[in-house]
Design an enzyme around this catalytic site. Structure first.
Site, short mmCIF file in Angstrom:
data_model
loop_
_atom_site.label_atom_id
_atom_site.label_comp_id
_atom_site.label_asym_id
_atom_site.label_seq_id
_atom_site.Cartn_x
_atom_site.Cartn_y
_atom_site.Cartn_z
N ASP A 88 -6.89 56.56 13.14
CA ASP A 88 -6.29 57.08 11.92
C ASP A 88 -5.86 58.53 12.05
O ASP A 88 -6.16 59.18 13.04
CB ASP A 88 -7.31 56.98 10.78
CG ASP A 88 -7.30 55.60 10.19
OD1 ASP A 88 -6.26 54.94 10.29
OD2 ASP A 88 -8.33 55.20 9.65
N PRO A 136 -19.89 72.86 -4.21
CA PRO A 136 -18.72 73.60 -3.72
C PRO A 136 -19.12 74.74 -2.78
O PRO A 136 -18.27 75.31 -2.10
CB PRO A 136 -18.06 74.13 -5.00
CG PRO A 136 -19.06 73.97 -6.09
CD PRO A 136 -20.07 72.94 -5.65
N ARG A 185 -16.56 54.69 7.00
CA ARG A 185 -15.47 54.23 7.88
C ARG A 185 -15.84 54.35 9.35
O ARG A 185 -15.27 53.70 10.20
CB ARG A 185 -14.19 55.02 7.60
CG ARG A 185 -13.69 54.81 6.19
CD ARG A 185 -12.47 55.62 5.87
NE ARG A 185 -11.28 55.10 6.52
CZ ARG A 185 -10.73 55.59 7.61
NH1 ARG A 185 -11.24 56.66 8.17
NH2 ARG A 185 -9.68 55.04 8.14
N GLU A 235 -24.80 73.51 -14.58
CA GLU A 235 -24.49 74.67 -13.74
C GLU A 235 -25.12 74.59 -12.35
O GLU A 235 -25.11 75.56 -11.61
CB GLU A 235 -24.91 75.96 -14.45
CG GLU A 235 -24.06 76.28 -15.68
CD GLU A 235 -22.56 76.32 -15.38
OE1 GLU A 235 -22.16 76.95 -14.39
OE2 GLU A 235 -21.80 75.67 -16.14
#
Ligand code: ADE
Length: 240
Positions: free
Chosen positions: A166, A86, A151, A113
């Site tokens: 797209d 993150p 993709r 963690e």
């Protein structure tokens, strides 16, 4: 393109890369996905992969040795190693496209963690996040990256153009789409799509792209590639 995924939960990854478009690309040999169980590389008697953090703190950390050994076993000349975190750069279509130009990606999935900082400092080229929320592990995030990157790999989609047509390809969302029947219990497909007039259909689709983007993601209009005609259409819509 080859993608190696290093994880302590290979069973989370395996079924996803066997299905649908990814599975087909793997079968066709366009994509090679290697799933590596980090635990297999642990030198410890009980095949441990985690330990307590120095200095205290909650939870466990992934130990450096099994990860360094696993990374060493898969790395190739020119491969790019990614840690799912993150704290990383947030995945965008541009990053997915850029990553798709590499011949070999190595993706490390964290758990507990996190991982010992020495791994990140010495064996990881970049950290990637899939959004500002914290998952229980990097596997789902790694699969998102694999899917979004694949993709853009030539031959993975039916036609390579599809990834470029797209949502987001020109910075706008897509126009709504319909299939048969033209009338479903009184719910009708817009008349213009049945008209056979391709110029009119293209105009309608562009207007719908602009309308949809203005309604759902107006922030995208600031950076979208807009023609003079688009700007005029947007002004007309805003006056309604
Ligand atoms: N691992 C845990 N949370 C994550 C996130 N948001 N993105 C990427 N990897 C993660």
């Amino acid at each position: 393109m080859k993608i190696s995924i290093l994880t302590i939960f290979p069973e989370m990854i395996q079924p996803m890369v066997e299905c649908s478009i990814l599975g087909r690309a793997v079968k066709k040999g366009i994509l090679e996905i290697e799933i590596v169980n980090i635990r297999d590389f642990s030198d410890s008697k009980h095949k441990n992969t985690d330990d307590y953090p120095f200095g205290g703190g909650v939870g466990m950390l992934m130990m450096p040795q099994p990860i360094f050994s696993a990374l060493e076993s898969v790395k190739t000349n020119g491969c790019v190693s990614i840690y799912m975190s993150p704290q990383g750069q947030t995945l965008t279509p541009e990053i997915a496209k850029e990553l798709s130009t590499n011949e070999h990606l190595v993706i490390l999935c964290g758990h507990y963690e996190g991982v010992d900082q020495r791994v990140l400092d010495n064996a990881i080229d970049r950290e990637i996040s899939i959004g500002d929320y914290v998952l229980t592990g990097g596997e789902l995030a790694a699969l998102v990256v694999v899917d979004a990157v694949s993709r853009f790999v030539d031959g993975v989609l039916g036609s390579v153009d599809s990834a470029y047509e797209d949502s987001f390809s020109d910075g706008l969302l897509e126009a709504p789409q319909y299939t048969r029947p033209a009338d479903y219990n009184g719910l009708k497909v817009p008349e213009v799509l049945l008209s056979g007039n391709h110029a009119k259909i293209t105009l309608w689709q562009r207007e719908m792209q602009l309308r949809t983007t203005l309604k759902k993601r107006p922030d995208l209009l600031k950076t979208a590639q807009l023609s003079d005609e688009d700007v005029k259409i947007l002004e007309k819509i805003k006056k309604e």
